[in-house]
Design an enzyme around this catalytic site. Structure first.
Site, PDB file in Angstrom:
ATOM      1  N   TYR A  31      87.622  -1.824  37.657  1.00 39.10           N
ATOM      2  CA  TYR A  31      87.939  -0.952  38.517  1.00 39.10           C
ATOM      3  C   TYR A  31      86.444  -0.486  39.158  1.00 39.10           C
ATOM      4  O   TYR A  31      85.394  -0.892  38.477  1.00 39.10           O
ATOM      5  CB  TYR A  31      88.405   0.256  37.629  1.00 39.10           C
ATOM      6  N   ASP A  52      97.497   6.102  39.857  1.00 37.45           N
ATOM      7  CA  ASP A  52      97.591   7.212  40.365  1.00 37.45           C
ATOM      8  C   ASP A  52      97.764   7.548  41.861  1.00 37.45           C
ATOM      9  O   ASP A  52      97.192   6.646  42.632  1.00 37.45           O
ATOM     10  CB  ASP A  52      96.408   8.379  39.792  1.00 37.45           C
TER      11      ASP A  52
END
Length: 229
Positions: free
Chosen positions: A105, A53
């Protein structure tokens, strides 16, 4: 004869409106395709392992492309904030996204939470995800309706740095998870609520943490396909 190439990338998400090309916007995919066109004289479609994103950083994003000519990519002129760490020829069947078998992540929860955050409460919430067959309730609405796999590993240190590994992650999953962990760590939601949300089949409607705290750390491939081994 077409060759497949893999690129290992790092970037500062603040410089881009995410990975995916968007007209009139600075994106990682767009900048990379522009740089490859300038070097090779032809535009090639570049595929990323993760469609990060806007604002999300990467230390180990992987991209792939197929070219009908021999390509030396050391001469790529990339914009500030985007770095080519390594590149290599890959197996013909290699695809940055579909060949991956796991991702890792990192989310810096302290980037949006005060020093009073209770990390023990957040860890208790994460333990509630242990043993679940899927985490579908943590994902935002998306065209892909595949369930989110369970986490294979997680850590949360006393500085609020969260690391998550799984076979795959779905849309906004880590940011949604981080957002609710923030509520738990501040005492605004009970630890057990994370598990209750995760097992729902309805898409996420709760808090979402900012993209700026998230980093794609690593993309994992089968040994026989990993171009960087």
């Amino acid at each position: 004869m077409n060759e497949t190439y893999a690129l290992l990338l790092a970037y500062d998400g603040a410089a881009f409106r995410g990975w995916q090309k968007q007209p009139g916007m600075a994106t990682v995919q767009g900048a990379l395709e522009d740089a490859i066109r300038a070097l090779l004289g032809k535009r090639y479609a570049v595929h990323g392992a993760s469609r990060t994103d806007a604002g999300v950083h990467a230390l180990g994003q992987v991209a792939s492309l197929r070219s009908g000519r021999q390509a030396g990519l050391d001469g790529l002129q990339l914009p500030a904030g985007l770095r080519l760490l390594r590149w290599a020829k890959a197996a013909p069947s290699f695809h940055a996204r579909s060949s991956s078998i796991a991702k890792r992540y990192r989310y810096d929860l302290a980037s949006f939470l005060p020093a009073t955050a209770d990390w023990d409460r957040a860890r208790a919430a994460l333990h509630g995800l242990d043993g679940l067959p899927h985490l579908s309730g943590l994902c935002s609405p998306a065209k892909e309706h595949r369930p989110a796999p369970p986490l294979t590993r997680w850590t949360l240190d006393d500085g609020g740095v969260l690391e998550l590994s799984a076979k795959a992650f779905r849309k906004h999953e880590v940011r949604n998870l981080a957002g609710h962990l923030g509520a738990v760590a501040l005492g605004l939601a009970p630890p057990a609520s994370l598990r209750e949300l995760a097992v729902r089949m309805r898409p996420w409607t709760g808090a979402r943490a900012p993209g700026s705290g998230l980093t794609l750390v690593e993309v994992v491939y089968p040994p026989e396909l990993d171009p960087f081994r």
